[in-house]
Structures are given as structure tokens and as C-alpha cells.
Write a protein that holds these residues in place. Sequence first.
Motif, PDB file in Angstrom:
ATOM      1  N   ILE A 176      41.796  41.434  42.486  1.00  0.00           N
ATOM      2  CA  ILE A 176      41.277  42.791  42.695  1.00  0.00           C
ATOM      3  C   ILE A 176      41.588  43.671  41.493  1.00  0.00           C
ATOM      4  CG2 ILE A 176      41.515  44.889  44.087  1.00  0.00           C
ATOM      5  CD1 ILE A 176      42.028  43.057  46.504  1.00  0.00           C
ATOM      6  N   ASN A 177      42.831  43.606  41.031  1.00  0.00           N
ATOM      7  CA  ASN A 177      43.226  44.400  39.870  1.00  0.00           C
ATOM      8  C   ASN A 177      42.371  44.061  38.656  1.00  0.00           C
ATOM      9  OD1 ASN A 177      45.256  45.897  41.085  1.00  0.00           O
ATOM     10  ND2 ASN A 177      46.835  44.391  40.645  1.00  0.00           N
ATOM     11  N   LYS A 178      42.118  42.775  38.467  1.00  0.00           N
ATOM     12  CA  LYS A 178      41.302  42.331  37.332  1.00  0.00           C
ATOM     13  C   LYS A 178      39.880  42.847  37.467  1.00  0.00           C
ATOM     14  CE  LYS A 178      40.032  38.196  34.704  1.00  0.00           C
ATOM     15  NZ  LYS A 178      40.167  36.719  34.597  1.00  0.00           N
ATOM     16  N   LYS A 179      39.342  42.792  38.680  1.00  0.00           N
ATOM     17  CA  LYS A 179      37.982  43.272  38.941  1.00  0.00           C
ATOM     18  C   LYS A 179      37.866  44.763  38.680  1.00  0.00           C
ATOM     19  CE  LYS A 179      34.411  43.426  42.535  1.00  0.00           C
ATOM     20  NZ  LYS A 179      34.055  43.026  43.922  1.00  0.00           N
ATOM     21  N   LEU A 180      38.898  45.511  39.048  1.00  0.00           N
ATOM     22  CA  LEU A 180      38.889  46.969  38.879  1.00  0.00           C
ATOM     23  C   LEU A 180      39.295  47.392  37.469  1.00  0.00           C
ATOM     24  CD1 LEU A 180      40.507  48.096  42.258  1.00  0.00           C
ATOM     25  CD2 LEU A 180      38.077  48.061  41.652  1.00  0.00           C
ATOM     26  N   GLY A 181      39.731  46.425  36.672  1.00  0.00           N
ATOM     27  CA  GLY A 181      40.165  46.757  35.318  1.00  0.00           C
ATOM     28  C   GLY A 181      41.527  47.407  35.268  1.00  0.00           C
ATOM     29  N   VAL A 182      42.333  47.172  36.298  1.00  0.00           N
ATOM     30  CA  VAL A 182      43.681  47.740  36.366  1.00  0.00           C
ATOM     31  C   VAL A 182      44.676  46.728  35.812  1.00  0.00           C
ATOM     32  CG1 VAL A 182      45.502  48.591  37.889  1.00  0.00           C
ATOM     33  CG2 VAL A 182      43.114  49.165  38.350  1.00  0.00           C
ATOM     34  N   ARG A 183      45.373  47.144  34.763  1.00  0.00           N
ATOM     35  CA  ARG A 183      46.349  46.257  34.138  1.00  0.00           C
ATOM     36  C   ARG A 183      47.744  46.852  34.275  1.00  0.00           C
ATOM     37  NH1 ARG A 183      44.837  45.143  28.133  1.00  0.00           N
ATOM     38  NH2 ARG A 183      45.119  47.420  28.084  1.00  0.00           N
ATOM     39  N   LYS A 184      48.705  45.981  34.521  1.00  0.00           N
ATOM     40  CA  LYS A 184      50.077  46.434  34.710  1.00  0.00           C
ATOM     41  C   LYS A 184      50.582  47.206  33.502  1.00  0.00           C
ATOM     42  CE  LYS A 184      54.657  44.749  36.061  1.00  0.00           C
ATOM     43  NZ  LYS A 184      55.454  43.546  36.412  1.00  0.00           N
ATOM     44  N   GLU A 185      50.183  46.756  32.302  1.00  0.00           N
ATOM     45  CA  GLU A 185      50.664  47.422  31.091  1.00  0.00           C
ATOM     46  C   GLU A 185      50.086  48.829  30.917  1.00  0.00           C
ATOM     47  OE1 GLU A 185      47.725  44.126  29.730  1.00  0.00           O
ATOM     48  OE2 GLU A 185      49.186  44.477  31.345  1.00  0.00           O
ATOM     49  N   ASP A 186      49.035  49.153  31.700  1.00  0.00           N
ATOM     50  CA  ASP A 186      48.435  50.487  31.605  1.00  0.00           C
ATOM     51  C   ASP A 186      49.040  51.484  32.595  1.00  0.00           C
ATOM     52  OD1 ASP A 186      46.691  49.724  29.595  1.00  0.00           O
ATOM     53  OD2 ASP A 186      45.092  49.165  30.985  1.00  0.00           O
ATOM     54  N   LEU A 187      49.968  51.026  33.416  1.00  0.00           N
ATOM     55  CA  LEU A 187      50.552  51.915  34.430  1.00  0.00           C
ATOM     56  C   LEU A 187      51.169  53.183  33.841  1.00  0.00           C
ATOM     57  CD1 LEU A 187      52.110  49.378  36.968  1.00  0.00           C
ATOM     58  CD2 LEU A 187      49.942  50.606  37.115  1.00  0.00           C
ATOM     59  N   PRO A 188      51.902  53.092  32.701  1.00  0.00           N
ATOM     60  CA  PRO A 188      52.448  54.332  32.114  1.00  0.00           C
ATOM     61  C   PRO A 188      51.354  55.335  31.764  1.00  0.00           C
ATOM     62  CG  PRO A 188      53.546  52.420  31.178  1.00  0.00           C
ATOM     63  CD  PRO A 188      52.375  51.902  31.979  1.00  0.00           C
ATOM     64  N   LYS A 189      50.188  54.837  31.319  1.00  0.00           N
ATOM     65  CA  LYS A 189      49.074  55.732  30.984  1.00  0.00           C
ATOM     66  C   LYS A 189      48.552  56.424  32.235  1.00  0.00           C
ATOM     67  CE  LYS A 189      44.930  54.157  30.419  1.00  0.00           C
ATOM     68  NZ  LYS A 189      43.739  53.435  29.896  1.00  0.00           N
ATOM     69  N   TYR A 190      48.431  55.665  33.331  1.00  0.00           N
ATOM     70  CA  TYR A 190      47.959  56.254  34.577  1.00  0.00           C
ATOM     71  C   TYR A 190      48.941  57.323  35.084  1.00  0.00           C
ATOM     72  CZ  TYR A 190      44.906  52.139  34.631  1.00  0.00           C
ATOM     73  OH  TYR A 190      43.993  51.178  34.309  1.00  0.00           O
ATOM     74  N   GLU A 191      50.228  57.030  34.941  1.00  0.00           N
ATOM     75  CA  GLU A 191      51.242  57.996  35.375  1.00  0.00           C
ATOM     76  C   GLU A 191      51.172  59.264  34.538  1.00  0.00           C
ATOM     77  OE1 GLU A 191      56.054  58.392  36.210  1.00  0.00           O
ATOM     78  OE2 GLU A 191      55.202  56.491  35.545  1.00  0.00           O
ATOM     79  N   GLU A 192      50.959  59.112  33.224  1.00  0.00           N
ATOM     80  CA  GLU A 192      50.851  60.281  32.348  1.00  0.00           C
ATOM     81  C   GLU A 192      49.632  61.127  32.731  1.00  0.00           C
ATOM     82  OE1 GLU A 192      50.293  61.387  27.588  1.00  0.00           O
ATOM     83  OE2 GLU A 192      50.623  59.309  28.218  1.00  0.00           O
ATOM     84  N   GLU A 193      48.513  60.472  33.048  1.00  0.00           N
ATOM     85  CA  GLU A 193      47.315  61.201  33.461  1.00  0.00           C
ATOM     86  C   GLU A 193      47.572  61.977  34.750  1.00  0.00           C
ATOM     87  OE1 GLU A 193      44.358  58.185  33.790  1.00  0.00           O
ATOM     88  OE2 GLU A 193      44.038  58.013  31.626  1.00  0.00           O
TER      89      GLU A 193
END
Length: 240
Positions: A176-193
Motif C-alpha cells: 500500500i505504501n509503495k502504491k501511494l508513493g509513501v516512503r519511510k525515509e520521507d517521514l521527516p518531510k511529511y512531519e515538517e509539512e
Amino acid sequence: MAFPSRLLNRSKQLYASGAILQQEHAIPVRYFAKKADPPALKGDEMLKNIFLDVKKKFETAVGILKKEKITIDPEDPAAVSQYAKVMKTIREKADLFSESQRIKYTIDTKTKDIPDARTYLLTLKEIRIKRGLTDELGAEAMMMDALEKVEKEIKKPLMRSDKKSMALLMTEFDKINKKLGVRKEDLPKYEEELELKIAKAQLEELKKDALEVMDTQKKREEFKDEEMVDVKSLDIRNFM
């Protein structure tokens, strides 16, 4: 003026703005590990510790707000970024939760005694709704479909203690994460947003509070002939 006290109140509620925000990246959260409860304290000792802790955090916040320049302009990205930076400094110095950490804490405490995966996922949905977050990517429905698939395969309800079957569910979540384009390494970016959204929302509230205070002042006889100042020109440090 009452405005500075409202700012201090905002600083104590850094992670309480979820109701006016929308989370663009609804990431499947998987906190299945259970932690030991902290040792119990006697009533008086617990209250004393809470009071001292709150006092320390408040004094830390005040000290930082006396030094840092905050421009009340929610439409200026630079002002929003600076405000977010100040709030982050307060969190770090006062040992407060970020929004993401608060969500994780809520999940951990609300789900630690839930035995099955279905109730766990439904509880995650309940937490999301209560915090005013949206699932724009439709991740929840995908997660429930994944659970249905696993339970159909094992022919019974999926229990969180069933490590082998839980591994199957985690594999489905990874898809699911791969399909949605959600990567674990991008979590800090999502938190900053998310933190920038919170900063913007709080600046909007501060601007509203400042205008209300100035409007109230202007109605008083001694201030009726004075022009209202531009909110952006206010320096909060002068009122601390």
C-alpha cells in the motif's frame, strides 16, 4: 494587553491544532509493540511533580518568546517558517511533543490493550477523525481490504499476537505504501509539512486575537482617536 497571554497559551498548545488542519499524507501507522507502564506514584508526589514540570515548561517557553522575533503574518511563508522554528525550539527545550509525537503517543495509549488487528485499525480511524485529520489518499480503506485478504487467507480473525499472520499484513501494508508513493525515509518531510500547517494556523489565530484586542481597545474613549497599528508590526517581546 491580553494578547501576550494568549500567545503564551498558544505556546502551551503547540500540538492542539489538529481540528483545523488537514493531513495531506495519511500514512498507515503501525505501532504494534507494547511498552511497560511507568511505576505508580503517590497522589501528592504525582501532583507536585506535575506542577513543577508544567512550571518549568512554561518558564522555558516564556524565556524563548522573550528572545525570538515573531511576525504575525500567516500569509508570509518566511514568517510562518520562523514561527514554526520558534515553536520547535520551545518543544525541544521544554521537552514537549510535536504533533506527530502526540499522535503516536495517543495511538500507543489507546491501542496497547487491543488484541486484534481489526479493532486496532478501527481505533486508528477513530483517533484520526477526533483529531480532525483527513484520509485523502484512501489509505484506511486499503488497509481494511488488506486485513480482509489476510483474514480470508488464515480463515480466522487476525490477532496482534499472531506474529506469522501479522507479518503477512505488514507485507500488504508495504504494498500500500509503495502504491501511494509513501516512503519511510520521507517521514521527516511529511512531519515538517504538518508542522508548517500548524504554524500557519496558529499565526492566523494569533492575528485574529490581536485584531480583536485592538478593536476592543479602540472602542475605549481614551483610544478612539488612535489608528490601529498593522498587526505585522507588533513585536511580542515588548509585551512580555
